[in-house]
Design an enzyme around this catalytic site. Structure first.
Site, PDB file in Angstrom:
ATOM      1  N   HIS A  84      20.662   1.868  -2.025  1.00 49.68           N
ATOM      2  CA  HIS A  84      19.693   2.942  -1.653  1.00 49.68           C
ATOM      3  C   HIS A  84      19.892   4.358  -0.998  1.00 49.68           C
ATOM      4  CE1 HIS A  84      16.587  -0.694  -1.126  1.00 49.68           C
ATOM      5  NE2 HIS A  84      17.014  -1.704  -1.291  1.00 49.68           N
ATOM      6  N   GLU A 124      13.318   8.154  -3.389  1.00 53.85           N
ATOM      7  CA  GLU A 124      14.683   7.842  -3.482  1.00 53.85           C
ATOM      8  C   GLU A 124      15.677   6.555  -4.624  1.00 53.85           C
ATOM      9  OE1 GLU A 124      16.514   4.163  -0.548  1.00 53.85           O
ATOM     10  OE2 GLU A 124      14.887   5.115   0.170  1.00 53.85           O
ATOM     11  N   GLU A 155      23.780   1.988   1.452  1.00 56.18           N
ATOM     12  CA  GLU A 155      22.821   3.242   2.353  1.00 56.18           C
ATOM     13  C   GLU A 155      24.163   3.915   1.847  1.00 56.18           C
ATOM     14  OE1 GLU A 155      20.168   4.080   2.446  1.00 56.18           O
ATOM     15  OE2 GLU A 155      18.986   1.768   3.617  1.00 56.18           O
ATOM     16  N   HIS A 211      13.695  -0.158  -4.726  1.00 58.20           N
ATOM     17  CA  HIS A 211      12.020   0.654  -4.707  1.00 58.20           C
ATOM     18  C   HIS A 211      12.171   0.718  -6.878  1.00 58.20           C
ATOM     19  CE1 HIS A 211      12.219   1.348  -0.583  1.00 58.20           C
ATOM     20  NE2 HIS A 211      13.436   1.631  -1.443  1.00 58.20           N
TER      21      HIS A 211
END
Length: 473
Positions: free
Chosen positions: A374, A320, A438, A305
């Site tokens: 992430h 995030e 993740e 992101h």
């Protein structure tokens, strides 16, 4: 509700980066600010200034014309700017800024000049959607709100969102391309561009420099921080001492890259791919050193992101992107300590490269490993927690993901959710072993509390590096 921009960033001043010590501070009365085509009255405020390469602008005149609520606290020396979407708190003399409760580091602290607060616009611009440009000839800042830009796309606006104060002094938008990434690894400079352009290259001495001018090009906002001169991180490079770049000219649009070295360098130019410029460097034989070849492994670290894409929002309204970047930077710093590894970041600031930009960069650099970092989120399932790691189809990708995953589980102690196959763009479109991590759940109170601590991020970075090194043997 459509978000209305606050104010602005600026712009690349025309600093001659051949000599990085050359800069200017705007003279009194010589600068102008244009908002949606209308010149603002700046007679009672300080001028736009360049302070050590950071553009500073009088915030009051811009915010008042955009109808934002601005509060000055004389006792605490703070400026609070509020609209319906965001609150920004700036403190004179402090590099810490607060945006919706989150702390951001500024490149230079806000200053007071002529009883007016001057603030660094790149930080402000990263929080907003204004399109901006800087005309060095007329010393004019041009600002366009998103609403104005959408309603009048032909109003003297080029393809980079720049409104030009003089149509006769402006490149046609049809003639310009953009540069979305500049990187250096394994003695190779790679410039990713949207059109095929022949660069103009010259060499200088005292110190040794290779100057690359790329005509009809503008720098994409994703690779700028608002400084007049940007620098690549080339820590650990044996032959090159500094690489700097800027929007050298806007009439015509020209991007300049300067490669500085202790010894004289030879170079070869590769334009076989229309979407990039490649320059390979080696030390001149007259320097009696090696030829600059390298067998280092190239690792791409992708902080998920960024910029306009905040990613998932945590249970405590944290973004995030503000978790992924510090972890990615820690991974980069650890990998740079390895003698046989080169590292390239898809982003090292709060900007947004597209998914295609990220995979294209890795592929065109022929990277050996791609890692995307992430934070997870389970909508409507706050109890979901733990670490999971993804790969796409290839056995090598699974091996890479498995090595990193086991180290993350051991180091962090979160629930082991396993190694899984997924059809994510950055896994599917990259041509080398790739893993998407993740690390924890932003939607879980326990995970989220840990994820924004330095100790947790340090452990995560160390585990990721250990997994990469194990994979590379």
């Amino acid at each position: 509700m459509k978000k209305i921009s606050f104010f602005v960033l600026l712009m690349f001043t025309m600093l001659l980066i051949i000599n990085p010590n050359d800069s200017y501070a705007s003279s009194s009365g010589n600068t102008s600010i244009i908002l949606n085509g209308n010149k603002l009255d700046t007679t009672s405020v300080a001028d736009v200034e360049n302070m050590n390469g950071t553009i500073m602008i009088p915030i009051r005149v811009v915010t008042e014309n955009l109808k934002y609520k601005v509060t000055w606290n004389q006792e605490e020396k703070t400026v609070e700017i509020v609209n319906q979407d965001k609150t920004i708190l700036l403190t004179i003399g402090s590099k810490n800024a607060i945006v919706d409760g989150e702390t951001y580091k500024l490149s230079i602290a806000p200053q007071i000049s002529k009883s007016t607060a001057l603030v660094p616009l790149r930080f402000v611009g990263d929080q907003t959607g204004l399109k901006v440009s800087w005309d060095n000839h007329s010393k004019t800042v041009s600002l366009i709100t998103k609403e104005q830009d959408n309603s009048n796309t032909d109003n003297n606006t080029n393809n980079n969102g720049d409104t030009n104060s003089n149509n006769n002094n402006t490149d046609s938008s049809n003639d310009n391309g953009s540069i979305s990434n500049i990187s250096f690894a394994n003695n190779q400079l790679t410039v990713m561009q949207t059109k095929n352009v022949q660069p103009n290259i010259s060499t200088l001495s005292n110190p040794n420099r290779i100057v690359v001018d790329i005509p009809n090009m503008v720098l994409d906002e994703s690779i700028t921080t608002g400084l007049a001169m940007e620098k690549l991180d080339i820590t650990g490079q044996a032959n090159v001492t500094e690489i700097r770049y800027s929007q050298f000219s806007t009439n015509p649009n020209t991007v300049r890259i300067v490669i500085e070295s202790t010894n004289k360098l030879n170079y070869s130019l590769d334009l076989s791919d229309s979407s990039m410029i490649k320059m390979n460097f080696s030390v001149s034989e007259s320097n009696n050193t090696n030829n600059g070849t390298s067998s280092k492994k190239l690792i791409i670290i992708d902080a998920g992101h960024g910029g306009s894409d905040p990613g998932a929002v945590s249970v405590n309204n944290r973004f995030e992107k503000n978790f992924t970047l510090p972890v990615a930077l820690k991974v980069r710093d650890l990998l740079k300590k390895q003698a046989n590894i080169e590292v390239v970041m898809t982003r090292d600031a709060d900007v947004y490269p597209t998914l295609k930009d990220r995979s294209d960069l890795a592929n065109k650099l022929n990277a050996d490993v791609f890692i995307s970092i992430h934070g997870n989120k389970a909508v409507g399932a706050p109890a979901a927690n733990g670490t999971e790691t993804y790969y796409y189809k290839s056995a090598k990708g699974k091996e890479l993901a498995s090595n990193i995953h086991k180290n993350l589980i051991k180091a962090l102690g979160l629930k082991d959710r396993g190694v899984k196959e997924a059809n994510y763009h950055v896994l599917r479109e990259t041509k080398m072993p790739a893993a998407l991590l993740e690390i924890g759940f932003l939607s879980n109170y326990s995970d989220e509390k840990l994820m924004f601590t330095d100790s947790f991020q340090d452990k995560a970075a160390q585990a990721i590096v250990k997994g990469i090194l194990e994979f590379l043997n």
